[in-house]
Design a protein around this motif. Structure first.
Motif, PDB file in Angstrom:
ATOM      1  N   THR A  18       2.310   6.688  -6.796  1.00  0.00           N
ATOM      2  CA  THR A  18       1.376   7.363  -7.440  1.00  0.00           C
ATOM      3  C   THR A  18       1.471   8.828  -7.195  1.00  0.00           C
ATOM      4  OG1 THR A  18      -0.398   5.675  -7.318  1.00  0.00           O
ATOM      5  CG2 THR A  18      -1.294   7.846  -7.320  1.00  0.00           C
ATOM      6  N   ILE A  19       2.037   9.250  -5.918  1.00  0.00           N
ATOM      7  CA  ILE A  19       2.281  10.548  -5.661  1.00  0.00           C
ATOM      8  C   ILE A  19       3.294  11.095  -6.484  1.00  0.00           C
ATOM      9  CG2 ILE A  19       3.075  12.290  -3.712  1.00  0.00           C
ATOM     10  CD1 ILE A  19       1.489  10.634  -1.729  1.00  0.00           C
ATOM     11  N   LEU A  20       4.515  10.593  -6.495  1.00  0.00           N
ATOM     12  CA  LEU A  20       5.686  10.862  -7.135  1.00  0.00           C
ATOM     13  C   LEU A  20       5.159  11.026  -8.619  1.00  0.00           C
ATOM     14  CD1 LEU A  20       8.496  11.236  -7.420  1.00  0.00           C
ATOM     15  CD2 LEU A  20       8.957   8.885  -7.744  1.00  0.00           C
TER      16      LEU A  20
ATOM     17  N   ALA B 250       0.765  -1.080   0.091  1.00  0.00           N
ATOM     18  CA  ALA B 250      -0.030  -0.135   0.232  1.00  0.00           C
ATOM     19  C   ALA B 250       0.775   1.197  -0.158  1.00  0.00           C
ATOM     20  CB  ALA B 250      -0.760   0.172   1.212  1.00  0.00           C
ATOM     21  N   ARG B 251       1.923   1.240   0.701  1.00  0.00           N
ATOM     22  CA  ARG B 251       2.927   2.320   0.790  1.00  0.00           C
ATOM     23  C   ARG B 251       3.344   2.672  -0.489  1.00  0.00           C
ATOM     24  NH1 ARG B 251       6.915   1.050   5.255  1.00  0.00           N
ATOM     25  NH2 ARG B 251       7.858   2.915   4.590  1.00  0.00           N
ATOM     26  N   LEU B 252       4.060   1.472  -1.097  1.00  0.00           N
ATOM     27  CA  LEU B 252       4.718   1.675  -2.376  1.00  0.00           C
ATOM     28  C   LEU B 252       3.770   2.077  -3.481  1.00  0.00           C
ATOM     29  CD1 LEU B 252       6.641   0.547  -4.656  1.00  0.00           C
ATOM     30  CD2 LEU B 252       5.296  -1.624  -4.780  1.00  0.00           C
ATOM     31  N   LEU B 253       2.475   1.765  -3.487  1.00  0.00           N
ATOM     32  CA  LEU B 253       1.548   2.442  -4.414  1.00  0.00           C
ATOM     33  C   LEU B 253       1.015   3.563  -4.261  1.00  0.00           C
ATOM     34  CD1 LEU B 253      -0.930  -0.853  -4.552  1.00  0.00           C
ATOM     35  CD2 LEU B 253       0.593   0.090  -6.393  1.00  0.00           C
TER      36      LEU B 253
ATOM     37  N   LEU C 193       5.255  -2.808 -10.247  1.00  0.00           N
ATOM     38  CA  LEU C 193       5.980  -3.938 -10.774  1.00  0.00           C
ATOM     39  C   LEU C 193       7.341  -4.160 -10.019  1.00  0.00           C
ATOM     40  CD1 LEU C 193       5.180  -4.269 -14.608  1.00  0.00           C
ATOM     41  CD2 LEU C 193       4.153  -5.720 -12.830  1.00  0.00           C
ATOM     42  N   CYS C 194       8.078  -3.171 -10.035  1.00  0.00           N
ATOM     43  CA  CYS C 194       9.512  -3.530  -9.687  1.00  0.00           C
ATOM     44  C   CYS C 194       9.566  -3.671  -8.137  1.00  0.00           C
ATOM     45  CB  CYS C 194      10.541  -2.421  -9.865  1.00  0.00           C
ATOM     46  SG  CYS C 194      10.870  -2.179 -11.690  1.00  0.00           S
ATOM     47  N   GLY C 195       8.545  -2.843  -7.337  1.00  0.00           N
ATOM     48  CA  GLY C 195       8.253  -2.852  -6.124  1.00  0.00           C
ATOM     49  C   GLY C 195       7.717  -4.328  -5.610  1.00  0.00           C
ATOM     50  N   TRP C 196       6.683  -4.687  -6.355  1.00  0.00           N
ATOM     51  CA  TRP C 196       6.283  -5.990  -6.233  1.00  0.00           C
ATOM     52  C   TRP C 196       7.529  -7.254  -6.076  1.00  0.00           C
ATOM     53  CZ3 TRP C 196       2.778  -8.620  -3.581  1.00  0.00           C
ATOM     54  CH2 TRP C 196       2.627 -10.149  -4.095  1.00  0.00           C
ATOM     55  N   TRP C 197       8.317  -6.961  -7.324  1.00  0.00           N
ATOM     56  CA  TRP C 197       9.370  -8.015  -7.450  1.00  0.00           C
ATOM     57  C   TRP C 197      10.277  -7.956  -6.171  1.00  0.00           C
ATOM     58  CZ3 TRP C 197      14.423  -6.548  -7.671  1.00  0.00           C
ATOM     59  CH2 TRP C 197      15.598  -7.691  -7.970  1.00  0.00           C
ATOM     60  N   LEU C 198      10.707  -6.735  -5.601  1.00  0.00           N
ATOM     61  CA  LEU C 198      11.375  -6.391  -4.538  1.00  0.00           C
ATOM     62  C   LEU C 198      10.852  -6.995  -3.175  1.00  0.00           C
ATOM     63  CD1 LEU C 198      13.964  -5.290  -3.624  1.00  0.00           C
ATOM     64  CD2 LEU C 198      13.109  -3.274  -3.459  1.00  0.00           C
ATOM     65  N   TYR C 199       9.372  -6.721  -3.054  1.00  0.00           N
ATOM     66  CA  TYR C 199       8.784  -7.324  -2.146  1.00  0.00           C
ATOM     67  C   TYR C 199       8.851  -8.649  -1.884  1.00  0.00           C
ATOM     68  CZ  TYR C 199       4.814  -8.537   1.076  1.00  0.00           C
ATOM     69  OH  TYR C 199       3.904  -8.883   2.097  1.00  0.00           O
ATOM     70  N   ARG C 200       8.765  -9.628  -3.110  1.00  0.00           N
ATOM     71  CA  ARG C 200       8.975 -10.963  -2.980  1.00  0.00           C
ATOM     72  C   ARG C 200      10.453 -11.365  -2.713  1.00  0.00           C
ATOM     73  NH1 ARG C 200       4.881 -13.909  -5.800  1.00  0.00           N
ATOM     74  NH2 ARG C 200       6.000 -15.266  -4.749  1.00  0.00           N
TER      75      ARG C 200
END
Length: 226
Positions: free
Chosen positions: A12-14, A5-8, A47-54
């Motif tokens: 979005t803000i950036l 949620a923080r990533l999204l 997409l990159c954030g999800w990869w890093l999360y994994r």
């Protein structure tokens, strides 16, 4: 708030902030290059954030922290303020370039810029995979048992994250079709060189084995050059 949620939210803000600066300074929404850049950014970020999360949620959490932190050296806090101001000015300059139609750049250049942007993203992901301590600020991460990383791109240069950023700063003006932006981009090379000096002083003073690593890997940013 969980990491995703923080990533999204941050992405979005950036992206919205960059879009607002670009289109406001350009005085028009009719800017295909800007739309291509923003859409690519809004898709790649999650997409990159999800990869890093994994693969490394601790690094993702670190990357989502503020760029001004309590345990950060004062010199790096000052650097970050200057860097952010330079980034804002850079985006505005490219918007003004569009407003006055000062640049004439063919589509082939913009496609090349998009490919370079993707390359910079993939290179940065490689850095993240090798270095779980790639924080956005200069600091020692004793609580995470920080150690010297010398594998992957770190076997060739001491600061490959910044090498990837050079690709980023070259790619964005090409995507946007702005020769002004490309002319300003070398400023960020100078700023990154200053940041490297700040970072290396901190690491040599506080990270065991870093001085030996620095002696072994000669180049800081570009193999064969510096």
């Amino acid at each position: 708030m969980n990491l995703i949620a923080r990533l999204l939210l941050q992405n979005t803000i950036l992206t919205a902030a960059m879009g607002a600066l670009l289109f406001a300074s350009a005085g028009t929404l009719h800017w295909p290059g800007a739309w291509a850049f923003l859409i690519t950014s809004v898709l790649l970020g999650p997409l990159c954030g999800w990869w890093l999360y994994r693969i490394d949620p601790a690094l993702l959490a670190e990357r989502l922290r503020p760029v001004l932190q309590r345990d950060q050296p004062a010199a790096d806090k000052g650097f970050m303020i200057v860097f952010i101001v330079a980034m804002l000015g850079w985006l505005v300059a490219m918007g003004l370039d569009r407003r006055y139609l000062a640049s004439s750049m063919g589509v082939a250049w913009q496609v090349a810029g998009l490919m370079l942007f993707l390359a910079s993203t993939l290179f940065t992901l490689w850095v993240f995979r090798e270095n779980s301590f790639a924080a956005p600020v200069v600091k020692l991460q004793a609580e995470r048992a920080q150690r010297v990383i010398s594998t992957g791109p770190y076997a060739h240069v001491r600061h490959p994250m910044y090498s990837g950023m050079i690709l980023f700063f070259a790619s964005v003006p090409l995507i946007l079709g702005s020769w002004w932006g490309l002319a300003i981009a070398p400023l960020f090379l100078v700023l990154l060189a200053i940041r490297i000096r700040i970072e290396e002083r901190t690491l040599i003073a506080g990270l065991s084995g870093y001085a030996d690593y620095a002696a072994r890997v000669r180049y800081r940013l570009l193999p064969g050059l510096w």
